[in-house]
Design a protein around this motif. Sequence first.
Motif, PDB file in Angstrom:
ATOM      1  N   ILE A  51      19.416 -15.115 -29.538  1.00 40.77           N
ATOM      2  CA  ILE A  51      19.634 -14.194 -28.432  1.00 40.77           C
ATOM      3  C   ILE A  51      19.439 -12.773 -28.950  1.00 40.77           C
ATOM      4  CG2 ILE A  51      22.151 -14.108 -28.826  1.00 40.77           C
ATOM      5  CD1 ILE A  51      22.450 -13.986 -25.730  1.00 40.77           C
ATOM      6  N   THR A  58      16.472 -14.842 -24.674  1.00 42.76           N
ATOM      7  CA  THR A  58      16.920 -16.007 -25.424  1.00 42.76           C
ATOM      8  C   THR A  58      15.738 -16.924 -25.723  1.00 42.76           C
ATOM      9  OG1 THR A  58      17.437 -17.234 -23.401  1.00 42.76           O
ATOM     10  CG2 THR A  58      19.235 -15.977 -24.410  1.00 42.76           C
ATOM     11  N   TYR A  60      15.022 -21.158 -27.347  1.00 48.62           N
ATOM     12  CA  TYR A  60      15.640 -22.416 -27.743  1.00 48.62           C
ATOM     13  C   TYR A  60      14.630 -23.346 -28.404  1.00 48.62           C
ATOM     14  CZ  TYR A  60      19.349 -20.968 -24.546  1.00 48.62           C
ATOM     15  OH  TYR A  60      20.360 -20.274 -23.924  1.00 48.62           O
ATOM     16  N   SER A  71      24.905 -17.394 -25.655  1.00 46.28           N
ATOM     17  CA  SER A  71      25.331 -16.184 -24.966  1.00 46.28           C
ATOM     18  C   SER A  71      26.084 -15.303 -25.954  1.00 46.28           C
ATOM     19  CB  SER A  71      26.205 -16.509 -23.756  1.00 46.28           C
ATOM     20  OG  SER A  71      27.378 -17.200 -24.153  1.00 46.28           O
ATOM     21  N   THR A  79      29.480 -14.449 -30.341  1.00 48.00           N
ATOM     22  CA  THR A  79      28.347 -15.197 -29.827  1.00 48.00           C
ATOM     23  C   THR A  79      28.789 -16.630 -29.588  1.00 48.00           C
ATOM     24  OG1 THR A  79      26.846 -13.823 -31.139  1.00 48.00           O
ATOM     25  CG2 THR A  79      25.970 -15.893 -30.303  1.00 48.00           C
TER      26      THR A  79
END
Length: 122
Positions: A51, A58, A60, A71, A79
């Motif tokens: 992030i 963001t 992944y 987040s 975090t």
Amino acid sequence: QVRLVESGGGLVQAGGSLRLSCAASGRTFSTYAMGWFRQAPGKEREFVARISWTGTSTSYADSVKGRFTISRVNAKNTTYLQMNSLKPEDTAVYYCAAGISGTNYVRSYDYWGQGTQVTVSS
């Protein structure tokens, strides 16, 4: 200097959820991108999620996309990694990391936590 401490790991059944937290010390936390990585026994450390320092961007790994959510709350120097629909292959030690550039690669992170174990039983 940033010190990172992870928490929230544990044992969960397949299909269950866990939320990992990473608490950071240091006034410059909000200027660092944050990442989560994991390492299973006998395997290399791999990227999970990252992030940006603003929280607006963001990324992944394909293996967790749609199941995990990263987040951050800069006001709390924390975090999070929300992990849903966990699978046995998610079993690993999970590490949070801080870096100025914050890419998907281990080498772009300057500070690491000690890790927290996540075990998913079938």
